[in-house]
Structures are given as C-alpha cells and as structure tokens.
Design a protein around this motif. Structure first.
Motif, PDB file in Angstrom:
ATOM      1  N   GLN A  74       0.892   8.314   4.949  1.00 24.85           N
ATOM      2  CA  GLN A  74      -0.292   7.900   4.200  1.00 24.85           C
ATOM      3  C   GLN A  74      -0.937   6.672   4.816  1.00 24.85           C
ATOM      4  OE1 GLN A  74       1.705   7.578   0.387  1.00 24.85           O
ATOM      5  NE2 GLN A  74       0.616   9.368  -0.417  1.00 24.85           N
ATOM      6  N   LEU A  75      -0.108   5.689   5.184  1.00 27.97           N
ATOM      7  CA  LEU A  75      -0.659   4.471   5.756  1.00 27.97           C
ATOM      8  C   LEU A  75      -1.288   4.716   7.121  1.00 27.97           C
ATOM      9  CD1 LEU A  75       2.083   1.861   4.793  1.00 27.97           C
ATOM     10  CD2 LEU A  75      -0.180   2.150   3.760  1.00 27.97           C
ATOM     11  N   TYR A  96      -3.836   2.975  -1.031  1.00 31.23           N
ATOM     12  CA  TYR A  96      -2.598   3.293  -1.754  1.00 31.23           C
ATOM     13  C   TYR A  96      -1.931   2.079  -2.399  1.00 31.23           C
ATOM     14  CZ  TYR A  96      -2.952   7.751   0.696  1.00 31.23           C
ATOM     15  OH  TYR A  96      -3.397   8.962   1.166  1.00 31.23           O
ATOM     16  N   THR A  97      -2.039   0.916  -1.769  1.00 31.37           N
ATOM     17  CA  THR A  97      -1.372  -0.279  -2.287  1.00 31.37           C
ATOM     18  C   THR A  97      -2.404  -1.396  -2.475  1.00 31.37           C
ATOM     19  OG1 THR A  97      -0.871  -1.410  -0.193  1.00 31.37           O
ATOM     20  CG2 THR A  97       0.595   0.404  -0.866  1.00 31.37           C
ATOM     21  N   MET A  98      -1.953  -2.494  -3.065  1.00 31.38           N
ATOM     22  CA  MET A  98      -2.834  -3.640  -3.261  1.00 31.38           C
ATOM     23  C   MET A  98      -2.436  -4.804  -2.359  1.00 31.38           C
ATOM     24  SD  MET A  98      -3.527  -3.382  -7.395  1.00 31.38           S
ATOM     25  CE  MET A  98      -4.889  -4.555  -7.419  1.00 31.38           C
ATOM     26  N   GLU A 112      -6.174   4.128  -8.114  1.00 30.62           N
ATOM     27  CA  GLU A 112      -6.318   5.440  -8.740  1.00 30.62           C
ATOM     28  C   GLU A 112      -7.187   6.312  -7.842  1.00 30.62           C
ATOM     29  OE1 GLU A 112      -8.776   6.330 -12.575  1.00 30.62           O
ATOM     30  OE2 GLU A 112      -6.793   5.643 -13.227  1.00 30.62           O
ATOM     31  N   ASP A 113      -6.617   7.417  -7.344  1.00 23.59           N
ATOM     32  CA  ASP A 113      -7.368   8.344  -6.478  1.00 23.59           C
ATOM     33  C   ASP A 113      -7.998   7.613  -5.295  1.00 23.59           C
ATOM     34  OD1 ASP A 113      -6.736  10.479  -8.187  1.00 23.59           O
ATOM     35  OD2 ASP A 113      -8.499  10.099  -9.430  1.00 23.59           O
ATOM     36  N   ASN A 114      -7.194   6.800  -4.613  1.00 23.40           N
ATOM     37  CA  ASN A 114      -7.612   6.063  -3.416  1.00 23.40           C
ATOM     38  C   ASN A 114      -8.752   5.084  -3.685  1.00 23.40           C
ATOM     39  OD1 ASN A 114      -7.033   9.174  -2.047  1.00 23.40           O
ATOM     40  ND2 ASN A 114      -5.799   7.424  -1.407  1.00 23.40           N
ATOM     41  N   PRO A 345       8.181   4.544  11.883  1.00 25.55           N
ATOM     42  CA  PRO A 345       7.197   3.459  11.947  1.00 25.55           C
ATOM     43  C   PRO A 345       7.429   2.373  10.910  1.00 25.55           C
ATOM     44  CG  PRO A 345       6.118   5.616  12.015  1.00 25.55           C
ATOM     45  CD  PRO A 345       7.548   5.866  11.659  1.00 25.55           C
ATOM     46  N   LEU A 346       8.180   2.679   9.838  1.00 27.24           N
ATOM     47  CA  LEU A 346       8.450   1.682   8.815  1.00 27.24           C
ATOM     48  C   LEU A 346       9.601   0.755   9.202  1.00 27.24           C
ATOM     49  CD1 LEU A 346       8.147   3.921   5.614  1.00 27.24           C
ATOM     50  CD2 LEU A 346       6.441   2.357   6.557  1.00 27.24           C
ATOM     51  N   GLN A 347      10.200   0.985  10.375  1.00 27.75           N
ATOM     52  CA  GLN A 347      11.301   0.160  10.847  1.00 27.75           C
ATOM     53  C   GLN A 347      10.980  -0.410  12.228  1.00 27.75           C
ATOM     54  OE1 GLN A 347      14.866   2.563  10.709  1.00 27.75           O
ATOM     55  NE2 GLN A 347      14.998   2.466   8.484  1.00 27.75           N
ATOM     56  N   PRO A 348      10.301  -1.557  12.291  1.00 23.37           N
ATOM     57  CA  PRO A 348      10.002  -2.167  13.599  1.00 23.37           C
ATOM     58  C   PRO A 348      11.291  -2.571  14.305  1.00 23.37           C
ATOM     59  CG  PRO A 348       8.704  -3.177  11.825  1.00 23.37           C
ATOM     60  CD  PRO A 348       9.751  -2.327  11.174  1.00 23.37           C
TER      61      PRO A 348
END
Length: 454
Positions: A74-75, A96-98, A112-114, A345-348
């Motif tokens: 998603q990211l 997706y996130t803030m 909400e809904d992108n 990719p979430l683990q540099p």
C-alpha cells in the motif's frame, strides 16, 4: 537559549503525545431529569414518555484518537513518478496513515477511503508536523453544501490572526463573506460553486508575500505583498459540516542546485581515500573509500532535494547536515542506502534511505537500486522529516540535550552539508543536490487563537 523552532517542535511532541495517549474526553454526567426518568419505572410513566418522546438526539461527541497501519504494498503504491519527485513533489498524506500530521484540537479527524475526513467535534486544525515557507500545494476536497472549512498556509498550530499571521483559503458557501477559493479577511475572490457529490482540485502557490489560488483550474484569488509569517505549518480546518481531503501534494520552490562542473560549492579532502568527480552529464560520482565532500556554506534550518542512483543495493552513501565544519562526518546523517533484510521493504538493513541515522530508521525502504530516486529532507530546529520518491519515511524529533556534536546531542546551530563515501564499495551518483535555507520562524504559540475567521 532555546530557538523558536525548537520550542515549536517541543510543543508538537507534547501535543502528539496528548492526542495519541489521552484518546478521549470524559463523557458528560447525566442530568437530574435523566436521573429522575431512570428512577420512574412504572408502566404509566413509560407509556407517557413513549407518547411524548421527541426524536432522539445524537449522542454527545467523544474525541478518540486512532492508530493506523499500512502494508508495504500500500505504501509503495503511493510513491510518485521520478518525473515529479525530481521537481520536489511529495505526498503530505500517504492515503493510509496520519504520519506527518497532528490533530490540534478535538475533532474526529480520521482516515477513510484514502482521505482525511472530519464531520464532528470542536473547530480545530489538522496540521502538518513540518513547517514550509515557499511552495506549491495541491489537493482534492469534497464538502457538503453548508460546510465551512479551509486550508491554512504558514499557520501556527492555533492560528493567531488570519489577517496578518497566516493565510486561510476558505471552503464555504457562496453567501459567506469569503466563499470557497477566497482568502479570509484578505480577498473575497471569484466565487465558485462546489458539488457535494464531486471532488474538486485546489491549487495554491505561496511564494514570498504572494499567494494564488485555483479551483478546478480556474483562478479564484490572487494577492500580492500580503503580510504573513515567512514559514509555518499547513492546516486543514474542521469548523462545521463534512469535509474530506485527499491527494495532498507539495512542491517546495526556490531550491538552488549545488552541483556544477567545478564543484565550486564544495570542499574536497585529498588525503582521504576515494574520489568525487563530475561526469559529462553533470552528475556527481562518488567512487569508493571513506571520503567526504563538504559544503563551503553552513545551513541550520533548510529544505534539501537530492536525486541519487546506486546500482548495487548494498552500496552505501549519506547526506550529513549540521556537521561540525572541517571534522570527519560529525553531523546528523540522512541515510542513502536501498538495502533491505529478507527482501522486506519494511526492514531496512542499514537505517534505510531517508532514515536519520541513530535517530529513526526509515519506516520503509522506498528507494530502489538501478534507478534514479529522490530524497526530500526538511530540517527545522529539533524536527527532521524525509520523503523518498514522494513518500514520507521519517518524522522525528531529537529530544536530547544540546551538544556541539550531533552524534552526541541536539544541534540546532548551522553546520555544513557532507556527501559521504562510506567505504571502498561505495558507487553512487547524484544528479541534483538542491537546498534552500528556511526563514527564521516567528510563530508564537502563546498567543490566543483567532476565533472569528469565517
């Protein structure tokens, strides 16, 4: 003495923790009449209440902060094309996130809904955690017919006076003194009609003391020589009615490229291994060895844009900032490395491109070997944020005690930029290293917020 930037950064840290940890406000106590109604349980009383009941009121709003997660897929889908990022375009909201935002009050801002959405609570702003000076900002919004909202430019967390301290681009009905597309307390502009069932595009350019606003491509407002703070946050306002924002993108303007054929903006160290050269394409080539290329000018708060390319995923470079002039890489380091662990990719493997070494790893490795990638780095006081290929990967505050050496503590004083050759295997190219010093912020959070904006 604590700088204004550092004071604002500390305020943001505290506010972020309040939003994240408090979660909700206390529910109001029941009234005496409600207690009496609860005590009266006779059938007659129940029948009487049923016959005379008004439509049930909406329950009182309870403020609750939410946490969000997103997958690597998603990211990475939210990255922007290199043709856009090389011009400096980034996403302020990843869909997706803030990350990179803080709720400066009690409204039900949510994802909400992108889209970033609010429709209940007290009037307040949702602001960026990063301050910006001169930029182009583009976003899409959707609103109800009676919605009163807006986009604040160069604002404080709680805006003081929209006549002088910031710009409020209004979203409001046509009978409002400043309808959609106007700038509150400054220029009514050319009114536009919005459709509650449609998304509308708002484009704003904020350059020095000039501001232009377009809605769906049509110019609605243009003001020149209008006073405001020289730098500040971007704020999305909830005031009344449903408001939605999405596809929020920004491009800083006025950055100067420091790469030229003679490297006139840089100092080289002949006694260090490896070398820095500029090829026929005006690309800076970093070739092996523990080496550094140091800027001749110092920078404190700034925005920097770099385009880099490394074919080997293990190749390692870095952009040091606020470095001790003449010392060996004694500064903060924005990592330039695309290596991951277990192809995740979430683990540099080593902080990750855009990570601030020893302060915060990149949340995702958004750079790739074998292609041009862009890093946008913003440094202001104790706050640092970085975007790789348009996606925000870090948002960090250095809360250590002040120290001359950023490796040992907080440094807000200006220092040099350093391009790093990490070791003999480093093979990297930079085609752009563009930077712009930030104006000195003068926003004060001690002043009461402006309550009468339209």
């Amino acid at each position: 003495m604590i700088s204004a930037s550092r004071m604002v950064s500390r305020f943001l840290v505290g506010l972020s923790l309040v939003v994240a940890m408090v979660g909700c406000s206390a529910k109001p106590k029941s009234t005496d009449s409600e207690d009496s109604a609860s005590a009266a349980k006779s059938p007659a009383a129940d029948t009487s209440v049923a016959e005379n009941t008004e439509p049930e009121e909406e329950p009182p709003f309870v403020f609750e902060a939410k946490a969000y997660e997103a997958s690597a897929e998603q990211l990475l889908e939210q990255r922007l094309p290199i043709e856009q990022t090389t011009e400096g375009w980034i996403r302020l909201f990843d869909g997706y996130t803030m990350l990179g935002w803080v709720i400066a009050g009690e409204a039900n801002w949510r994802v909400e809904d992108n889209a970033l959405v609010a429709d209940r609570g007290r009037a307040c702003l949702l602001t960026t955690t990063t301050q910006w000076a001169d930029y182009e900002l583009e976003l899409e919004f959707q609103c109800d017919a009676e919605t009163n909202s807006g986009v604040f430019l160069r604002t404080g967390i709680k805006p003081r006076d929209v006549k002088t301290s910031c710009y409020e681009v209004n979203i409001a009905p046509e009978d409002n003194p400043f309808p959609t597309g106007g700038i509150v307390q400054r220029e009514k502009g050319n009114p536009v009609t919005t459709d509650p069932d449609q998304w509308h595009t708002m484009n704003m350019v904020c350059n020095q003391d000039d501001v232009t606003v377009k809605i769906d491509g049509a110019l609605t407002c243009e003001i020149n020589d209008a006073p405001s703070e020289r730098t500040g946050y971007i704020g999305l306002q909830f005031r009344s009615g449903m408001i939605r924002f999405r596809n929020i993108r920004l491009r800083p303007i006025g950055l100067e490229n420091l790469i030229d054929a003679e490297l006139t903006h840089w100092k080289q160290y002949a006694d260090m291994p490896g070398e820095f050269t500029v090829d026929d394409n005006q690309h800076l080539i970093v070739d092996g060895g523990k080496q550094q290329l140091e800027s001749t000018q110092t920078y404190g708060d700034f925005t920097l844009l770099a385009d880099y390319k490394m074919d080997d995923p293990k190749s390692n470079s870095g952009i040091f900032f606020r470095s001790i002039p003449g010392d060996v890489m004694m500064g903060y380091e924005c990592q330039v490395n695309n290596e991951t662990m277990n192809d995740n990719p979430l683990q540099p493997a080593d902080c990750g491109a855009g990570g601030i070494f020893k302060r915060q790893d990149a949340r995702i490795v958004a750079g790739e070997p074998g292609r041009w990638n862009s890093i946008l780095l913003a440094a202001e006081g104790s706050h640092f944020a970085a975007w790789v290929n348009g996606l925000q990967v870090t948002d960090v505050y250095d809360d250590r005690e002040p120290h001359e050496n950023p490796r040992k503590g907080l440094r807000v004083e200006p220092g040099t930029l350093i391009i790093q050759g990490h070791d003999e295997t480093t093979k990297a190219a930079y085609r752009k290293i563009a930077v712009k010093p930030s104006p000195v912020p003068v926003i004060s959070e001690d002043t009461a917020p402006q309550e009468e904006n339209e």
